[in-house]
Write a protein that holds these residues in place. Sequence first.
Motif, PDB file in Angstrom:
ATOM      1  N   PHE A 194      -6.752  -1.467  -2.840  1.00 30.83           N
ATOM      2  CA  PHE A 194      -7.682  -0.770  -2.731  1.00 30.83           C
ATOM      3  C   PHE A 194      -8.545  -0.851  -2.058  1.00 30.83           C
ATOM      4  N   ASN A 195      -8.763  -2.139  -1.513  1.00 32.96           N
ATOM      5  CA  ASN A 195      -9.325  -2.549  -0.526  1.00 32.96           C
ATOM      6  C   ASN A 195      -9.024  -3.759   0.879  1.00 32.96           C
TER       7      ASN A 195
ATOM      8  N   PHE B 216      -8.159   1.648   2.165  1.00 33.52           N
ATOM      9  CA  PHE B 216      -7.995   3.319   1.255  1.00 33.52           C
ATOM     10  C   PHE B 216      -8.570   3.127   0.032  1.00 33.52           C
ATOM     11  N   GLY B 217      -8.797   2.793  -0.269  1.00 31.95           N
ATOM     12  CA  GLY B 217     -10.226   3.161  -1.618  1.00 31.95           C
ATOM     13  C   GLY B 217     -11.220   3.932  -0.690  1.00 31.95           C
ATOM     14  N   GLN B 218     -11.896   3.371  -0.081  1.00 32.91           N
ATOM     15  CA  GLN B 218     -13.544   3.868   0.632  1.00 32.91           C
ATOM     16  C   GLN B 218     -13.041   5.194   0.971  1.00 32.91           C
TER      17      GLN B 218
ATOM     18  N   PHE C 279       0.592  -1.195   0.263  1.00 39.22           N
ATOM     19  CA  PHE C 279      -0.001   0.254  -0.033  1.00 39.22           C
ATOM     20  C   PHE C 279       1.292   1.258  -0.538  1.00 39.22           C
ATOM     21  N   GLY C 280       1.867   1.218  -0.416  1.00 42.14           N
ATOM     22  CA  GLY C 280       3.364   2.518   0.061  1.00 42.14           C
ATOM     23  C   GLY C 280       2.333   3.303  -1.405  1.00 42.14           C
TER      24      GLY C 280
ATOM     25  N   TRP D  44      -0.434   4.761  -0.859  1.00 41.30           N
ATOM     26  CA  TRP D  44      -2.028   5.427  -0.831  1.00 41.30           C
ATOM     27  C   TRP D  44      -1.137   6.555   0.051  1.00 41.30           C
ATOM     28  N   ASN D  45      -0.740   6.587   1.379  1.00 38.03           N
ATOM     29  CA  ASN D  45      -0.361   7.685   1.931  1.00 38.03           C
ATOM     30  C   ASN D  45       0.320   8.517   1.094  1.00 38.03           C
ATOM     31  N   LEU D  46       0.891   8.572   0.454  1.00 40.51           N
ATOM     32  CA  LEU D  46       1.296   9.792  -1.012  1.00 40.51           C
ATOM     33  C   LEU D  46       0.194  10.037  -1.324  1.00 40.51           C
ATOM     34  N   LEU D  47      -0.201   9.491  -1.588  1.00 32.67           N
ATOM     35  CA  LEU D  47      -1.465   9.653  -2.520  1.00 32.67           C
ATOM     36  C   LEU D  47      -3.162  10.417  -1.864  1.00 32.67           C
TER      37      LEU D  47
END
Length: 389
Positions: free
Chosen positions: A257-258, A274-276, A169-170, A172-175
């Motif tokens: 995402f899930n 993360f996606g939600q 998930f690396g 997602w935090n950047l996103l």
Amino acid sequence: MIYELKKIFSGFLAKLSVILLIVLVFAFSVFAFSTYEAGDGTYKGKAGFNYEAGLEEKYEGEIDSHLIETFIDSIDLDGGKDKALVSVYTKFPSLSTTILNAYQPLQGGNAKALENLLETGGSDFYDRNVINIKSMLDERLNTTMSEKEKAMVIERASKIDKPYEFEYFGEWNLLYDVFSVIILISFIIIIFQISSIYSVEAENSMEILLRSLGGNQVRKIIYRKIAATFVLVTSEVLIVSIIFTLVSFYYTGLRGFNAPVQLFYFNSIYDYSFGQTYILIILGFLLGSLAIAMMTFLINRFVKRSFQAFILGLAALLLPKLLGFIMVNNNIFLKILRSMPVNLIQIGEILKSLYLGLFGNLQIFSIYLLSIFIIALTSLALIFKERKL
């Protein structure tokens, strides 16, 4: 409504603001993700995310005792804790974050987290989020949270679905971080665009003509201006979100995402993926944009000058953030508030208790409720205010 939109973009700077918004969102997004480095700088951008994801592909699945034992067995302490930490973060970038965040103390950093993990052998991994949340409530938030709220937070944390499904998930935090900057940029440009929506007539010598119209006609103009504001803001939020999503997902894909947000935000009390969470952020972006736009609209109606409305709109956006920072980091400020004839802190606690009694612990939706309230209140104020253009 179309006519009101044309008036908003009648000036060159207003037209330029749309182009600037699109260019900034695209350029900033590409820069942020394309410069991401992995493998000691060997891999960049999309290749960097793919490289890190490839390191952990064989560990994807439920985080169980076997996976935690594998992680612990990979730790080589021969060179000391600092070297061991660098090594595990290199070999397991996301998994290391998840496991060590669970054992992260309020003080001591990753070295202490590693020590705590080795002491327990990872046997209490799934109890750690509740333990961490209790620590935060007791040591960080004991002056700002009621006991009722603390109990509700702990109860929610204890009911999070387990075991966690692990996946790299690396990204997602950047996103989330990049999107937060883009949202702030969007807010500023929206404030600029709406800061002239009411004063455009006065600044173009049309005010005398509009004053001759009856109150009903003025209200109809206000209806059209409100509709134009909603259409403009919604369109720009959708454009910004689509551009950012396409750029970011091109570089990162849909990995994780899930996966539950607890993989990174271990002490989260919300059982979302993360996606939600990303979808909820977009919804908050839309409601927040509409709220700040309507506040700027109302300010513009009173001051009747675009520049003043822009400055006051920025103040409405930024001052709450500054005030929150001061209240968290300045005990003297809190003491001053408590010494007032009307104890503002106590009033805040009463309102918070009322909110909890009505809605329960729904902090993640507070921005939605507040935004909807501001949108409704400013719309009603604009419609029923008897003052003419």
